[in-house]
Enzyme design. Sequence first.
Site, short mmCIF file in Angstrom:
data_model
loop_
_atom_site.label_atom_id
_atom_site.label_comp_id
_atom_site.label_asym_id
_atom_site.label_seq_id
_atom_site.Cartn_x
_atom_site.Cartn_y
_atom_site.Cartn_z
N SER A 1 -8.96 -6.11 -5.11
CA SER A 1 -7.60 -5.72 -5.47
C SER A 1 -6.87 -6.83 -6.19
O SER A 1 -5.78 -6.62 -6.71
CB SER A 1 -6.83 -5.32 -4.22
OG SER A 1 -7.02 -6.27 -3.22
N HIS B 1 -11.17 -0.12 -8.73
CA HIS B 1 -10.22 -0.34 -7.64
C HIS B 1 -9.75 1.00 -7.10
O HIS B 1 -9.06 1.75 -7.79
CB HIS B 1 -9.04 -1.19 -8.15
CG HIS B 1 -8.07 -1.55 -7.08
ND1 HIS B 1 -6.72 -1.68 -7.30
CD2 HIS B 1 -8.24 -1.80 -5.76
CE1 HIS B 1 -6.12 -2.01 -6.17
NE2 HIS B 1 -7.02 -2.08 -5.22
N ASN C 1 -1.05 -3.12 -8.03
CA ASN C 1 -0.60 -4.23 -7.19
C ASN C 1 0.38 -5.16 -7.91
O ASN C 1 1.19 -5.83 -7.26
CB ASN C 1 -1.78 -5.00 -6.62
CG ASN C 1 -2.40 -4.25 -5.45
OD1 ASN C 1 -1.74 -3.44 -4.80
ND2 ASN C 1 -3.68 -4.48 -5.20
N GLU D 1 -8.42 2.58 -10.52
CA GLU D 1 -8.11 1.66 -11.61
C GLU D 1 -9.43 1.08 -12.10
O GLU D 1 -10.19 0.51 -11.31
CB GLU D 1 -7.26 0.48 -11.09
CG GLU D 1 -5.79 0.75 -11.04
CD GLU D 1 -5.00 -0.48 -10.58
OE1 GLU D 1 -3.97 -0.77 -11.19
OE2 GLU D 1 -5.41 -1.15 -9.61
N1 3HC Z 1 -10.58 14.36 3.49
C1 3HC Z 1 -9.95 15.15 2.61
N2 3HC Z 1 -8.62 15.39 2.62
C2 3HC Z 1 -7.91 14.81 3.60
C3 3HC Z 1 -8.50 13.96 4.54
C4 3HC Z 1 -9.90 13.75 4.46
N3 3HC Z 1 -10.54 12.95 5.30
N4 3HC Z 1 -7.53 13.50 5.36
C5 3HC Z 1 -6.39 14.04 4.93
N5 3HC Z 1 -6.61 14.83 3.87
C6 3HC Z 1 -5.62 15.56 3.07
C7 3HC Z 1 -4.79 16.48 3.92
O1 3HC Z 1 -5.41 17.74 4.05
C8 3HC Z 1 -3.51 16.57 3.11
O2 3HC Z 1 -3.70 17.45 2.00
P1 3HC Z 1 -2.58 18.55 1.60
O3 3HC Z 1 -1.34 17.77 1.26
O4 3HC Z 1 -3.19 19.27 0.43
O5 3HC Z 1 -2.42 19.38 2.83
C9 3HC Z 1 -3.36 15.19 2.54
O6 3HC Z 1 -4.68 14.64 2.51
C10 3HC Z 1 -2.42 14.32 3.35
O7 3HC Z 1 -3.00 14.12 4.65
P2 3HC Z 1 -2.30 14.26 6.08
O8 3HC Z 1 -1.57 15.53 6.23
O9 3HC Z 1 -3.30 13.86 7.09
O10 3HC Z 1 -1.33 13.07 6.21
P3 3HC Z 1 0.02 12.76 5.54
O11 3HC Z 1 0.62 13.91 4.84
O12 3HC Z 1 0.76 12.08 6.62
O13 3HC Z 1 -0.44 11.71 4.44
C11 3HC Z 1 -1.27 9.70 3.55
C12 3HC Z 1 -1.19 10.58 4.77
C13 3HC Z 1 -2.11 10.37 2.48
C14 3HC Z 1 -1.93 8.39 3.97
C15 3HC Z 1 0.21 9.50 3.00
O14 3HC Z 1 1.02 9.02 4.01
C16 3HC Z 1 0.24 8.55 1.83
O15 3HC Z 1 -0.05 8.93 0.69
N6 3HC Z 1 0.63 7.29 2.11
C17 3HC Z 1 0.67 6.25 1.08
C18 3HC Z 1 -0.71 5.75 0.87
C19 3HC Z 1 -0.77 4.70 -0.18
O16 3HC Z 1 0.21 4.33 -0.83
N7 3HC Z 1 -1.99 4.18 -0.40
C20 3HC Z 1 -2.21 3.12 -1.35
C21 3HC Z 1 -2.14 1.82 -0.65
S1 3HC Z 1 -2.34 0.49 -1.75
C22 3HC Z 1 -4.00 0.31 -1.90
O17 3HC Z 1 -4.80 0.96 -1.28
C23 3HC Z 1 -4.46 -0.74 -2.86
C24 3HC Z 1 -4.87 -2.00 -2.17
O18 3HC Z 1 -5.37 -2.89 -3.16
C25 3HC Z 1 -3.74 -2.67 -1.44
#
Ligand code: 3HC
Length: 282
Positions: free
Chosen positions: A119, A140, A190, A152
């Site tokens: 990252s 990424h 990032n 990315e």
């Molecule tokens: N397989 C397939 N789909 C899944 C799944 C799985 N294992 N788990 C969950 N899903 C689906 C759900 O069915 C749902 O789909 P829908 O909206 O079509 O119904 C969707 O994913 C959202 O899941 P949940 O209902 O379980 O949970 P939430 O609605 O609470 O969302 C989250 C959880 C997706 C983590 C959301 O809170 C989110 O997007 N958070 C922000 C995450 C983020 O910003 N990530 C990036 C971090 S930065 C990074 O990674 C880079 C690094 O370099 C730092």
Amino acid sequence: MTFQTVGVVGIGQMGSGIAEAFARAGCQVVAREINDDLLERGKAYLQRSFARGVERGKLPQAEADAALGRISFTTQLTDFAHCDLVIEAATENMALKKTLFTELDVICKPEALLASNTSSLSITEIASATQRPDRVVGLHFFNPVPVMPLIEIVRGLLTSDETLDAVRALGQVLNKQLVFAKDNPGFIVNLLLVPYLFDAIRALENGVATKEDIDTGIKLGLNHPMGPLTLLDFVGLDTCLFIGDAMYGEFKDARYAAPPLLRRMVTAGLLGRKSGRGFYTY
Ligand code: 3HC
């Protein structure tokens, strides 16, 4: 070039998600950890995530079983010999990554592509540990990988046009959107995310508002899925500190300087969800 067999080095939080995404896309996946305990932990992550996908109605049980069946688990890097693409998702440590890439360069077939999910570290520097810097690229992914629709693609100084063309196919294979960035610290996401997360910690340090109100403000005021302090806990405070330090090291820009509270929390072992406590308790 097609990606029939894909290797993943390290199946922690990100690597297990990457393995799942490729297995669900129909690829054979070789998933490697450094010892049996970590391999078992990675398997458990994968099983839990597949189960979640089934529970949420995202994939039928039979498809989840078939995808899991396409993943083979190993502690040996030599099992990557027949892979078309190997993605490294190991700890964010340049010396470790360079050692891994030097070994992979010897083990993997000459036409294989080598990628890093880093990252914040330089793809050009990682590639310098190999004799095939033209076939090294940054891929990424975002956490949780099976759900987040973005990759990315990071071009090192010596990454070839052919390599970039080959990884373009991943958008369709994995059903994700691709964005392309040069090998600049933090790439696109990032570069913008880290100052925002650090500003949220600074706001908390300065007593602007409670952690709950900072998160609620952003979540409801900007329609973000998570507030910044919840997101810090989700990504891992140690990971965010590492990324900030790497970016500050390169830019010397105060926006990337880790707030003292973040460093102290990491020192105290408050790493977020993974340790059970960060800004919140889990
Ligand atoms: N397989 C397939 N789909 C899944 C799944 C799985 N294992 N788990 C969950 N899903 C689906 C759900 O069915 C749902 O789909 P829908 O909206 O079509 O119904 C969707 O994913 C959202 O899941 P949940 O209902 O379980 O949970 P939430 O609605 O609470 O969302 C989250 C959880 C997706 C983590 C959301 O809170 C989110 O997007 N958070 C922000 C995450 C983020 O910003 N990530 C990036 C971090 S930065 C990074 O990674 C880079 C690094 O370099 C730092």
